[in-house]
Design an enzyme around this catalytic site. Sequence first.
Site, PDB file in Angstrom:
ATOM      1  N   ILE A  16       1.998   2.858   2.539  1.00  0.00           N
ATOM      2  CA  ILE A  16       3.297   2.889   3.491  1.00  0.00           C
ATOM      3  C   ILE A  16       4.241   1.879   2.625  1.00  0.00           C
ATOM      4  O   ILE A  16       5.409   2.355   2.652  1.00  0.00           O
ATOM      5  CB  ILE A  16       2.829   2.340   4.627  1.00  0.00           C
ATOM      6  CG1 ILE A  16       2.183   3.291   5.665  1.00  0.00           C
ATOM      7  CG2 ILE A  16       3.982   1.737   5.443  1.00  0.00           C
ATOM      8  CD1 ILE A  16       1.551   2.672   7.044  1.00  0.00           C
ATOM      9  N   CYS A  71       1.425   6.147  13.600  1.00  0.00           N
ATOM     10  CA  CYS A  71       1.865   7.622  13.056  1.00  0.00           C
ATOM     11  C   CYS A  71       1.709   8.564  14.490  1.00  0.00           C
ATOM     12  O   CYS A  71       2.325   9.394  14.789  1.00  0.00           O
ATOM     13  CB  CYS A  71       1.088   7.919  12.051  1.00  0.00           C
ATOM     14  SG  CYS A  71      -0.650   8.135  12.025  1.00  0.00           S
ATOM     15  N   GLY A 129       0.941  -1.100  -0.021  1.00  0.00           N
ATOM     16  CA  GLY A 129      -0.109   0.078  -0.055  1.00  0.00           C
ATOM     17  C   GLY A 129       0.879   1.320  -0.091  1.00  0.00           C
ATOM     18  O   GLY A 129       2.078   1.143  -0.399  1.00  0.00           O
ATOM     19  N   ASN A 145       1.864  11.840   8.083  1.00  0.00           N
ATOM     20  CA  ASN A 145       1.644  10.161   8.787  1.00  0.00           C
ATOM     21  C   ASN A 145       2.339   9.204   8.575  1.00  0.00           C
ATOM     22  O   ASN A 145       2.769   8.490   9.245  1.00  0.00           O
ATOM     23  CB  ASN A 145       0.083  10.077   9.061  1.00  0.00           C
ATOM     24  CG  ASN A 145      -0.776   9.997   7.848  1.00  0.00           C
ATOM     25  OD1 ASN A 145      -0.444  10.723   6.948  1.00  0.00           O
ATOM     26  ND2 ASN A 145      -1.312   9.181   7.521  1.00  0.00           N
TER      27      ASN A 145
END
Length: 313
Positions: A32, A144, A30, A284
């Site tokens: 991240i 985060c 994804g 984040n």
Amino acid sequence: MSLAPDVTDADVGVVGPATATATVAVVGTGAIGQDLISKIHRSPLLDCRLVAGRNPDSAGLRHAERFGYPVTAAGIDAVLAAETAFDVVFDATNAASHLRHWSLLEPLGTLVVDLTPSRVGQMVVPTVTGVEATTGRNVNLISCGGQASIPVAHALAARFPVSYIEVVSTVASDVAGRGTRLNLDEYVATTRHAVTTFSGVPDVKAILNISPAVPPATFRTAVHARIPGADVEAVRAAVEPAAEQVRSFAPGYAVTACTVVDDRVTVALQVTAHSDVLPRYAGNLDIINSAAILVAEQHAARRGRAARTEALR
């Protein structure tokens, strides 16, 4: 990104790939995972050997392929099937999946860097704890909001008699992926537990807001604390050095306001992303990924120093 405090320019300059570079795998493709891949690609100490997802058509696998990294849609099974164990495995999936992944990876002796709010491994906030896994080989980066708030909460609690802390984080809807939405309860529980652990304050509340605003909201976190007799200048003096330390590896981290009303202290934080693939408002993702890279780089540098010491014997 700066190197960690015990990783010097000399370490990078004199240690060749055979002794200084850690082989790594990324599980999860994804947003991240995509940013992790880019950060790994820029690191002189990390060598990406596999990117594993579940969707063969995912943007994350295509992103990894553009760098020339091996990719697979076989997920954790591909990591386990590798001929040689990886030095570091980044888990960028979700909390429930990490429970299974860790049970499979633990016997391999690899360092697992967990970017989910699973609360399985040793919690790490780089400027508060350092970056070593002190009780095992599973590093948990909390959340985060935890990475953003805990340096400030820790600094306040070290200086003042804090009786209550509330952490409120806001992320843009389009960078709150499926994993984040699946893990909302785990996010809140893990963040609250970590703030209590590192501040020593038992009365803690954690909140995550997912904002649908257009244009998207930049990631922000507010740390609210009850501190009898607080003085705004003293609060700033405690918070600013902590923020400066975080900026050593996450340069978009900023204190945007400090206010004191009676015994209510508020420290407002904002994190902008410094990334090849993330929008600037996705701080984040950037802050937790930057912490993950720092953990892995120090692990690689320690391995390099150990190899040099062994070679000199």
